[in-house]
Design a protein around this motif. Structure first.
Motif, PDB file in Angstrom:
ATOM      1  N   LEU A  44       2.679 -16.534 -15.498  1.00  9.58           N
ATOM      2  CA  LEU A  44       1.992 -15.293 -15.846  1.00  9.58           C
ATOM      3  C   LEU A  44       1.744 -15.266 -17.345  1.00  9.58           C
ATOM      4  O   LEU A  44       2.296 -14.460 -18.087  1.00  9.58           O
ATOM      5  N   TRP A  58       1.849 -18.135  -9.035  1.00  8.91           N
ATOM      6  CA  TRP A  58       1.543 -16.721  -8.832  1.00  8.91           C
ATOM      7  C   TRP A  58       0.155 -16.518  -8.249  1.00  8.91           C
ATOM      8  O   TRP A  58      -0.785 -17.212  -8.632  1.00  8.91           O
ATOM      9  N   VAL A  70      -2.515 -13.503  -8.327  1.00 14.15           N
ATOM     10  CA  VAL A  70      -2.775 -12.264  -9.063  1.00 14.15           C
ATOM     11  C   VAL A  70      -4.195 -11.819  -8.712  1.00 14.15           C
ATOM     12  O   VAL A  70      -5.117 -12.630  -8.734  1.00 14.15           O
ATOM     13  N   ILE A  80      -6.483  -8.311 -15.270  1.00 18.39           N
ATOM     14  CA  ILE A  80      -5.612  -9.497 -15.258  1.00 18.39           C
ATOM     15  C   ILE A  80      -5.430 -10.023 -16.676  1.00 18.39           C
ATOM     16  O   ILE A  80      -4.322 -10.391 -17.076  1.00 18.39           O
ATOM     17  N   THR A  91       0.359  -8.561  -8.054  1.00 14.88           N
ATOM     18  CA  THR A  91       0.933  -9.867  -8.375  1.00 14.88           C
ATOM     19  C   THR A  91       2.070 -10.192  -7.419  1.00 14.88           C
ATOM     20  O   THR A  91       2.980  -9.385  -7.241  1.00 14.88           O
ATOM     21  N   HIS A 112       5.029  -3.911 -15.858  1.00 15.10           N
ATOM     22  CA  HIS A 112       5.040  -4.125 -14.411  1.00 15.10           C
ATOM     23  C   HIS A 112       5.356  -2.818 -13.695  1.00 15.10           C
ATOM     24  O   HIS A 112       6.203  -2.048 -14.122  1.00 15.10           O
TER      25      HIS A 112
END
Length: 197
Positions: free
Chosen positions: A38, A116, A118, A148, A131, A158
């Motif tokens: 990320l 990941w 996303v 993003i 995510t 988050h």
């Protein structure tokens, strides 16, 4: 005795008029990225897919040879990732997994326990960043608002993935359930598998 029914058109045929007030679907994906970490950076990006409102066609050119090897290497026809793409979208919408256990284990090993999915997903014109880990033991999360790129730049905190699922229940499922007098079958956990097959 009734006349036998020889076709379904008479029963199913009807004129469908789109709502003239609706500018976009209630739920739609704008972008999907598969990332090693990320973090920002082109080297970190495994795949990026931009989608549009409405119908998006997932297609791969057929194999050139007469012999098609199912699950073989290649990026055309079979084994090009069409099903995995669709399963990843469902996974981001709350499905438990994105593939069989053997596939998930192979992805975990290939990407050293970090990969990941996303996506930028709109729910009733509200943008969400969703995510989920495809490898490793990290936790899923969602963020209301932002992009993003802002997430990868460290500009967004988050949020709770369950708030995203609650928004789907509220904006996608509740109107249908109300129209059918609170019918339980229109909860998201029932609609997700049905809508994405």
């Amino acid at each position: 005795m009734k006349d036998p029914q020889t076709h379904f058109f008479a029963k199913l045929g009807r004129i469908i008029k789109p709502d003239t007030e609706r500018e976009e679907p209630v739920l739609w994906f704008r972008e999907l990225r598969i990332l090693r970490k990320l973090e920002a950076g082109a080297a970190n990006e495994v795949r990026r897919v931009t989608l549009r409102r409405g119908l998006n066609i997932v297609w791969a050119a057929p194999e050139e040879s007469d012999e098609v090897e199912l699950y073989g290497d290649g990026l055309s026809g079979h084994a090009s990732g069409k099903t995995l793409f669709c399963r990843t979208l469902r996974y981001l919408l709350g499905e438990t997994n994105y593939g069989p256990e053997a596939l998930e284990k192979a992805v975990d090993e290939k990407f050293n326990k970090e990969l990941w999915a996303v996506a930028e997903i709109f729910i009733d014109k509200q943008l969400w960043i969703v995510t989920r880990p495809m490898a490793g033991l990290s936790h899923r999360f969602a963020i209301k608002g932002g992009t993003i790129d802002e997430l990868l730049a460290g500009k967004l905190a988050h949020g709770d993935f369950n708030e995203f699922l609650d928004a789907i229940e509220d904006k996608v499922c509740s109107p249908v359930a109300k129209a059918t007098e609170g019918n339980e079958q229109f909860r998201w956990r029932f609609l997700l598998p049905w809508l994405t097959r």
